[in-house]
Motif scaffolding. Structure first.
Motif, mmCIF file in Angstrom:
data_model
loop_
_atom_site.group_PDB
_atom_site.id
_atom_site.type_symbol
_atom_site.label_atom_id
_atom_site.label_comp_id
_atom_site.label_asym_id
_atom_site.label_seq_id
_atom_site.Cartn_x
_atom_site.Cartn_y
_atom_site.Cartn_z
ATOM 1 N N GLY A 354 2.957 6.717 3.139
ATOM 2 C CA GLY A 354 1.785 7.282 2.490
ATOM 3 C C GLY A 354 1.204 8.446 3.277
ATOM 4 N N THR A 355 -0.048 8.770 2.967
ATOM 5 C CA THR A 355 -0.750 9.866 3.622
ATOM 6 C C THR A 355 -1.894 9.306 4.461
ATOM 7 N N LEU A 356 -2.553 10.182 5.213
ATOM 8 C CA LEU A 356 -3.726 9.737 5.965
ATOM 9 C C LEU A 356 -4.807 9.227 5.032
ATOM 10 N N ALA A 357 -4.975 9.916 3.907
ATOM 11 C CA ALA A 357 -6.010 9.516 2.957
ATOM 12 C C ALA A 357 -5.620 8.266 2.184
ATOM 13 N N SER A 358 -4.323 8.101 1.883
ATOM 14 C CA SER A 358 -3.862 6.944 1.106
ATOM 15 C C SER A 358 -2.639 6.336 1.785
ATOM 16 N N PRO A 359 -2.827 5.648 2.888
ATOM 17 C CA PRO A 359 -1.686 5.059 3.593
ATOM 18 C C PRO A 359 -1.100 3.878 2.822
ATOM 19 N N THR A 360 0.197 3.681 2.948
ATOM 20 C CA THR A 360 0.861 2.521 2.341
ATOM 21 C C THR A 360 1.536 1.734 3.458
ATOM 22 N N VAL A 361 0.711 1.233 4.367
ATOM 23 C CA VAL A 361 1.214 0.494 5.524
ATOM 24 C C VAL A 361 0.462 -0.825 5.659
ATOM 25 N N THR A 362 1.106 -1.768 6.347
ATOM 26 C CA THR A 362 0.500 -3.052 6.686
ATOM 27 C C THR A 362 0.404 -3.141 8.206
ATOM 28 N N GLN A 363 -0.804 -3.392 8.703
ATOM 29 C CA GLN A 363 -0.982 -3.433 10.154
ATOM 30 C C GLN A 363 -0.265 -4.635 10.761
ATOM 31 N N ILE A 364 0.451 -4.389 11.853
ATOM 32 C CA ILE A 364 1.105 -5.453 12.614
ATOM 33 C C ILE A 364 0.180 -5.956 13.706
ATOM 34 N N ALA A 365 -0.336 -5.027 14.502
ATOM 35 C CA ALA A 365 -1.205 -5.380 15.627
ATOM 36 C C ALA A 365 -1.920 -4.130 16.107
ATOM 37 N N THR A 366 -3.003 -4.342 16.837
ATOM 38 C CA THR A 366 -3.735 -3.234 17.445
ATOM 39 C C THR A 366 -4.331 -3.707 18.756
ATOM 40 N N GLY A 367 -4.635 -2.772 19.629
ATOM 41 C CA GLY A 367 -5.193 -3.120 20.932
ATOM 42 C C GLY A 367 -5.733 -1.867 21.602
#
Length: 544
Positions: A354-367
């Motif tokens: 996707g794009t920055l405005a409309s991402p098509t991703v699923t978050q795995i992890a963040t830190g």
């Protein structure tokens, strides 16, 4: 006050419970002095270090004066003084509450003794009655080890606290670290292991050793498992920031709120609040010797900056359902201290983020990493879900990088496994080929992509005799990930069409592609002079 005394153990241990409490206990007491409280191995003092609350049923809780931390253990154990405080006189009063207190005390005493006995060393109830668990006398057991004879009875064995296993293994067992133990055992770098003819041996796992240092003389290796040793362990391409085909090291402006913009090869940047600049900069010798890094320079009103890479399915599929380790060299100046990392995967379609405005991703992890102005290597472990087979995205972000502040990134690595190993250095030619799968140019490596950048490296074409059409076939150095987007550049003008080698005129607008694929693209233009040579530059982008 008397209570029924429950059949419980008169001891409770709390681990990892921070705070002052209350820490409850479920065994009955008759007074607040009937317990002992330990913080780790230190015996606390009633009132000075803790207070006791007794419930109506005789159970209760302890409240600390000074809060415990998650690393502390709090132990509460029954400790009623084993004594008889009353004496019944012949012909005197015999009250029920007094008798109950005495009987309760007797049961409490028994439970306390039972609790202490449970912590003792004792033979199983099924052992023969002939087993004698009495220790040898003090003089016999002084400076000796405890052992057991053929009947299972305790005896002393020669030795002292300074003898460890054996004189041969003592240097290994007493080593301060695993690395020191290998050295003491003769398995350090450069060591030789000899195996008899026909025999086999297991050397172990060499996670970060140099594979070129493993030599075999007069034999063969049946199976080698050198985790992350032979290269290509890093799923990040251009983690060293060594390739910058688009800008050739020149500064680049990122537009606030705009679409993601590619910077050094395979890396894109974005920002909010105000425009920022980014540039490939010289590296340093610390924490490791590095030729280049990438650096953002902030501006007034900037609210966030991001720097990321998208890894296609073909290069990340096997990470699904495993642990991966992300590492990077990071530094940030002045008041900023936090760099956030986020790992995601393409939600439904492979290699579609996707794009920055409309991402098509699923978050795995963040830190987050707590960063200073000194370039330091950081790492984090990522549990990659089984569903993450469609491509992975790694993004680093910072907050308000205002005017005069800089943020530096380098030596980025994503590898399979739960340990951050040494950086995977690949040759320049290999890294260039990996980058050209996503972006390729006709310009020389050290020339930025631009109109009117000169003839060097340009595609040449000669108009056939009696013809006016100019044809070109751009054969890619690396097969592209997908059919690329072609952009053309005039060597001396700003119009993106052919220019004569003599620099005397341009062609008409290009018609393309005649053919376009992942290996080559062909186009043509009119208005060419018969038998005249023409030149044009091009880029092919198949970025994610």
């Amino acid at each position: 006050m008397a209570y029924p005394i429950s059949d419980v153990t008169r001891r409770v241990v709390y681990t990892g419970s921070a705070g002052v409490g209350p820490y409850s206990f479920t065994f009955e007491v008759l007074a607040n002095t009937d317990i002992q409280v330990y913080k780790n191995t230190t015996l606390l003092t009633l009132t000075t270090n803790y207070t006791v609350t007794i419930n109506a049923n005789g159970t209760g809780s302890v409240t600390l004066v000074v809060a415990a931390t998650n690393a502390d253990n709090i132990t509460i154990v029954g400790d009623r003084a084993i004594q008889r405080a009353t004496d019944f006189v012949t012909g005197g009063d015999l009250f029920a509450n007094t008798l109950n207190d005495e009987f309760d005390s007797l049961v409490i005493f028994s439970q306390q003794i039972d609790e202490k006995a449970d912590r003792g060393l004792k033979a199983p109830v099924t052992d023969p009655t002939s087993v004698n668990m009495v220790l040898p006398v003090q003089a016999s057991r002084a400076s000796k080890y405890l052992a057991f004879d053929s009947n299972g009875n305790p005896v002393v064995s020669s030795g002292t606290g300074t003898t460890v296993v054996s004189s041969v293994m003592e240097p290994v067992v007493s080593a301060g670290s695993l690395s020191d133990a290998r050295t003491n055992l003769g398995l350090a770098s450069g060591a030789t292991t000899t195996v008899a003819s026909g025999a086999t041996t297991t050397v172990g796992t060499m996670a970060t050793q140099n594979a070129s240092a493993v030599a075999i003389t007069g034999g063969t290796i049946a199976n080698v498992n050198l985790a992350n040793t032979f290269g290509f362990k890093n799923r990040i391409i251009n983690g060293l920031m060594v390739l910058d085909q688009r800008n050739a090291g020149a500064s680049q402006t990122f537009t606030a709120g705009g679409a993601l913009a590619y910077a050094v090869d395979r890396w894109y940047g974005f920002c909010t609040g105000a425009n920022v600049t980014g540039q490939q900069v010289a590296g340093s010798t610390t924490p490791t010797n590095t030729q280049f890094r990438y650096r953002f320079t902030g501006a007034a009103s900037v609210t966030a900056i991001g720097f990321g890479q998208r890894i296609e399915q073909n290069n990340s599929y096997d990470l699904a359902g495993s642990t991966a380790t992300l590492s990077a060299d990071l530094a940030i100046s002045a008041t900023q201290t936090t760099v956030t990392w986020t790992a995601s995967y393409a939600t439904t379609t492979a290699d579609t983020f996707g794009t920055l405005a409309s991402p098509t991703v699923t978050q795995i992890a963040t830190g987050t990493f707590t960063v200073t102005s000194t370039v330091t290597n950081f790492n984090a472990q990522i549990t990659v879900p089984a569903a993450a087979t469609t491509g992975i995205q790694i993004v680093f972000t910072v907050g308000a990088l205002t005017a005069g502040l800089t943020w530096t990134v380098g030596n980025v690595q994503l590898e399979k496994g739960s340990t951050a190993t040494s950086f995977d250095y690949r040759s320049f030619g290999t890294e260039l080929a990996l980058c050209q799968r996503y972006f390729e140019k006709t310009f020389p490596t050290n020339t930025a992509v631009a109109q009117a950048a000169g003839f060097a490296g340009a595609l040449l074409s000669i108009v056939p005799q009696g013809d006016s059409l100019i044809y070109n076939n751009f054969i890619f150095a690396s097969e592209k990930r997908t059919t690329p987007i072609i952009t053309n550049y005039n060597p001396t003008q700003a119009n993106g069409v052919y220019r004569t080698i003599s620099n005397s005129g341009d062609s008409s607008a290009l018609t393309y592609p005649i053919t376009n694929g992942t290996r080559t693209v062909c186009w043509y233009a009119g208005s060419g002079a018969s038998q005249n040579p023409y030149a044009i530059h091009a880029t092919a982008s198949a970025e994610l």
